[in-house]
Design a protein around this motif. Structure first.
Motif, PDB file in Angstrom:
ATOM      1  N   ALA B 109      22.786  26.133  14.593  1.00  8.10           N
ATOM      2  CA  ALA B 109      24.028  26.874  14.823  1.00  8.10           C
ATOM      3  C   ALA B 109      23.698  28.141  15.598  1.00  8.10           C
ATOM      4  CB  ALA B 109      24.761  27.182  13.508  1.00  8.10           C
ATOM      5  N   PHE B 113      25.022  25.223  18.248  1.00 10.00           N
ATOM      6  CA  PHE B 113      25.567  23.956  17.859  1.00 10.00           C
ATOM      7  C   PHE B 113      26.498  24.208  16.596  1.00 10.00           C
ATOM      8  CE2 PHE B 113      21.488  22.333  19.394  1.00 10.00           C
ATOM      9  CZ  PHE B 113      21.761  21.146  19.574  1.00 10.00           C
ATOM     10  N   ARG B 114      27.691  23.383  16.873  1.00 11.94           N
ATOM     11  CA  ARG B 114      28.453  23.462  15.677  1.00 11.94           C
ATOM     12  C   ARG B 114      28.954  22.221  15.086  1.00 11.94           C
ATOM     13  NH1 ARG B 114      27.383  27.772  16.102  1.00 11.94           N
ATOM     14  NH2 ARG B 114      28.859  29.850  16.447  1.00 11.94           N
ATOM     15  N   PHE B 115      29.697  22.154  13.748  1.00 11.20           N
ATOM     16  CA  PHE B 115      29.773  20.903  13.028  1.00 11.20           C
ATOM     17  C   PHE B 115      30.840  20.182  14.003  1.00 11.20           C
ATOM     18  CE2 PHE B 115      28.719  23.220   8.955  1.00 11.20           C
ATOM     19  CZ  PHE B 115      27.592  22.485   8.738  1.00 11.20           C
ATOM     20  N   LEU B 125      26.341  17.648  14.061  1.00 10.41           N
ATOM     21  CA  LEU B 125      26.567  18.946  14.971  1.00 10.41           C
ATOM     22  C   LEU B 125      26.469  18.621  16.417  1.00 10.41           C
ATOM     23  CD1 LEU B 125      25.050  19.996  12.365  1.00 10.41           C
ATOM     24  CD2 LEU B 125      24.983  21.939  13.430  1.00 10.41           C
TER      25      LEU B 125
END
Lengths: 316, 316
Positions: B109, B113-115, B125
């Motif tokens: 993150a 990166f994001r879910f 992600l």
């Protein structure tokens, strides 16, 4: 490694999770805002919100001091709290974790928590404490795709495309996945414009397809909806990225060709039936209605209802 | 704290992520299975699968030696790998992380990166590397609820319930959320039986409602579908947990009462129209068709098509 907080500090940290209403919190009963009553002295001080189904929600984003807490200490505290909630008859625990606090996920998982869902910058884990299998509601289960069957009654022409990058090139209707919060008809109009350059407006919903364990839907289910649209521009300017071909085709030809998908062929025949016998035979029309408990509105699709049935005038 | 692996070990660990086909992997081109070609010597050895949209997928579950890797070392390795993929023109990175390896989420993150989604024991992600806003497909966007309007033509009675735990008790059709992989009609039949004890069979799909930002759907959209069912048992044995009341009500009364929801009232009038003028006026019937590229089948709902249009016999 981050300094390990003492159990006393952990209790203090977690106690801050509740709202700043200590007098109400210590009444020993559920307060009006639905916060869980404080457990007996000596037990864990972790506080969450009690929901109307008897579950507890803990939002780590509210626990700022957790920045200084390590995963092992978190696990100990969570374990004590879960035991306390279980003894109080709570049915479930919901753990909401900001993405940058994700070091707390594995410790929670080792206590039996599992992902309920995650999106962008947070995840939600659940642990079922009730009897029997979990009765917690699942997360969104379907992706929704919408295609537009753009039909021009004046010329009996229908707008069709062939996808680029497909092994077998078959005629189909332009369409794609709905954006978050987007109405079905709006998705159809947007996708048609993006793929073909044709402007159109929503007329009706024609058909719904449901398909499961879809690889293109990350294993979830897929709902694919075909709408009838009326064009108000006719010059094709198709997206070279997505489409190999794009044409206005005679509806009879589309209904008869083998160079198409089963669903496109079926809808072409349905449209031909509507074109000849009246679109009221095939259309689901839309209306906006108010939701009961919220201030939201929703769109409802069904066969057009004669006015006297809508108002119940002259119906006994 | 876990021992920190050296960069050399990390490279070796990550190199093991690819399939055991080193000769093909080192050809310097994309192999037939779609694995990414190896980057030039000296760059990061992290291997993932290349998808047909130009993205890279990395599955941490395949990297067993990651058990000995700490979050900081992972972040360094991922950063180098992302730079390499970006220089090669990759459009996106997908990172699949088992729940017990979630200590790698926060470092990812911090690199952007994001879910994308998470379910049960793993999360995914994403990081968009392409130009402009992300064009990655979203995850499931809708929950699907199904209600059953169980109507007995012989007596003109319709099965209605009142929910327990509602502020205002209004008559409505029994129903609930679909289970994963469950067909619309099966959900209606199951929910009706669970709530009321009445056995029934699917007849048609009557109406679809779409509603957004639904609090009961974790902020996602809600698709609510009402089916017409035909009862084949009549003795009510309703679930005391969910329902306050359950009755067979005259359809005329339901169409006229104010003690109901707008959608129930509307569908009652639609049913009355079908009862008097023929159910073919309101029904969407179902058919199972084969999917083109998979061996799966799907269910397709639309207005019944006359046989000569289905077969195109005598249609010119």
């Amino acid at each position: 490694m981050r300094p390990l907080l003492s159990w006393g500090t952990w209790r203090a940290v977690l106690a801050r999770a509740g709202r700043p209403r200590p007098s109400a919190d210590y009444l020993g009963v559920l307060d009006a805002q639905g916060y869980a009553r404080n457990p007996p002295v000596g037990a864990c001080e972790l506080q969450g919100e009690l929901d109307r189904f008897g579950g507890i929600s803990v939002r780590l984003a509210r626990l700022e001091a957790l920045d200084r807490l390590d995963a092992t200490a978190f696990k100990k505290g969570l374990q004590v709290a879960v035991q306390q909630w279980q003894s109080e008859g709570r049915t479930a625990v919901w753990l909401h974790i900001p993405i940058l606090q994700s070091r707390f996920i594995a410790p929670a998982a080792s206590l039996g928590f599992r992902f309920h869902h995650a999106e962008l910058d947070s995840s939600t884990l659940t642990l079922w404490l009730g009897e029997g299998p979990s009765r917690l509601p699942g997360y969104a289960s379907h992706q929704v795709g919408v295609a537009g069957a753009v039909f021009d009654e004046g010329t009996r022409k229908i707008l069709v495309v062939q996808d680029r990058n497909k092994l077998k090139n078959m005629w189909k209707f332009p369409g794609g996945l709905s954006e978050p919060g987007e109405d079905i008809g709006d998705t159809a109009v947007r996708e048609v414009f993006e793929e073909t350059g044709i402007k159109s407006e929503f007329r009706s919903l024609l058909s719904i397809r449901q398909q499961h364990t879809n690889p293109g839907a990350f294993g979830k289910s897929d709902m694919y909806i075909i709408c009838r649209l009326k064009p108000y521009s006719f010059t094709i300017n198709f997206c070279q990225h997505e489409c190999l071909r794009c044409e206005w085709m005679d509806l009879n030809d589309l209904a008869k060709t083998e160079n198409t998908t089963p669903i496109t062929s079926r809808v072409a025949r349905l449209l031909l039936y509507g074109y000849r016998e009246g679109f009221d035979k095939i259309d689901l029309t839309v209306e906006e209605l108010p939701a009961v408990h919220t201030r939201l509105f929703y769109k409802l699709y069904h066969k057009e209802l004669p006015e006297n049935y809508k108002t119940m005038t002259g119906i006994d």
